[in-house]
Design an enzyme around this catalytic site. Structure first.
Site, PDB file in Angstrom:
ATOM      1  CB  CYS A   1      -8.569  -4.421  -4.160  1.00  0.00           C
ATOM      2  SG  CYS A   1      -7.423  -3.071  -3.811  1.00  0.00           S
TER       3      CYS A   1
ATOM      4  CB  CYS B   1     -10.885  -2.507  -0.112  1.00  0.00           C
ATOM      5  SG  CYS B   1     -10.219  -1.797  -1.642  1.00  0.00           S
TER       6      CYS B   1
ATOM      7  CD  GLU C   1      -1.628   4.646   4.584  1.00  0.00           C
ATOM      8  OE1 GLU C   1      -1.143   5.471   5.375  1.00  0.00           O
ATOM      9  OE2 GLU C   1      -2.364   3.692   4.942  1.00  0.00           O
TER      10      GLU C   1
ATOM     11  CG  ASN D   1      -0.445  -0.230   2.513  1.00  0.00           C
ATOM     12  OD1 ASN D   1       0.591  -0.845   2.662  1.00  0.00           O
ATOM     13  ND2 ASN D   1      -1.125   0.275   3.518  1.00  0.00           N
TER      14      ASN D   1
ATOM     15  CB  CYS E   1      -5.210  -1.367  -1.879  1.00  0.00           C
ATOM     16  SG  CYS E   1      -6.554  -0.600  -0.975  1.00  0.00           S
TER      17      CYS E   1
ATOM     18  CD  GLU F   1      -5.283  -6.006  -1.572  1.00  0.00           C
ATOM     19  OE1 GLU F   1      -4.751  -4.874  -1.434  1.00  0.00           O
ATOM     20  OE2 GLU F   1      -6.011  -6.497  -0.704  1.00  0.00           O
TER      21      GLU F   1
END
Ligand code: THU
Length: 136
Positions: free
Chosen positions: A99, A96, A52, A50, A61, A63
């Site tokens: 993703c 999530c 940010e 990830n 993210c 993924e």
């Protein structure tokens, strides 16, 4: 369509790769480091973590980082067979919603390895995302 048989040891080796990628996570805001590894039908493995941002909504993210990196390197024809997700806190963490949709785009038959509420879990993407959206 039935899911493809994965080579023996796929889960363990993908989880190991995901843990390695997790070390590169940039997560100063949530302090929640995530790693992902994807396996393609050609046998290639791509890693993601990830990333940010001070503008929180720009966060990517793990993924999606792995998938975008795979497409950047191999082109859009790739097929994802499996995705492994790890987090540094050792808590349940499935992909999530965003993703899931991105995994589905490149891996409608993919299986996902993740830490669920009842321990390590393997789910087809179609269980995590029933009726995934497709334009074609
Ligand atoms: N995160 C991921 O990278 N993957 C997941 O499957 C769940 C959430 C990240 C996004 C954000 O940087 C942090 O975890 C907290 O939400």
């Amino acid at each position: 369509m039935p899911k493809k048989k994965l080579p023996a040891g796929t889960r363990e080796s993908l989880l190991r790769s995901a843990r390695k990628a997790m070390k590169n996570a940039y997560a100063p805001f949530s302090r929640f480091k995530v790693g992902a590894a994807i396996l393609t039908s050609k046998g290639d493995v791509f890693l993601g973590c990830n990333v940010e941002n001070s503008s929180y909504g720009m966060t990517n993210c793990a993924e999606r980082t792995a998938i975008f990196s795979a497409v950047a390197e191999k082109g859009p024809g790739l097929e994802i067979l499996a995705v492994a997700v790890t987090n540094a806190q050792g808590v349940p963490c499935s992909p999530c919603g965003a993703c899931r949709q991105v995994i589905y785009e490149f891996g409608p038959h993919a299986v996902i390895f993740y830490q669920g509420k009842n321990g390590w879990t393997e789910s087809p993407i179609t269980d995590l995302l029933p009726e995934g959206f497709r334009l074609k």
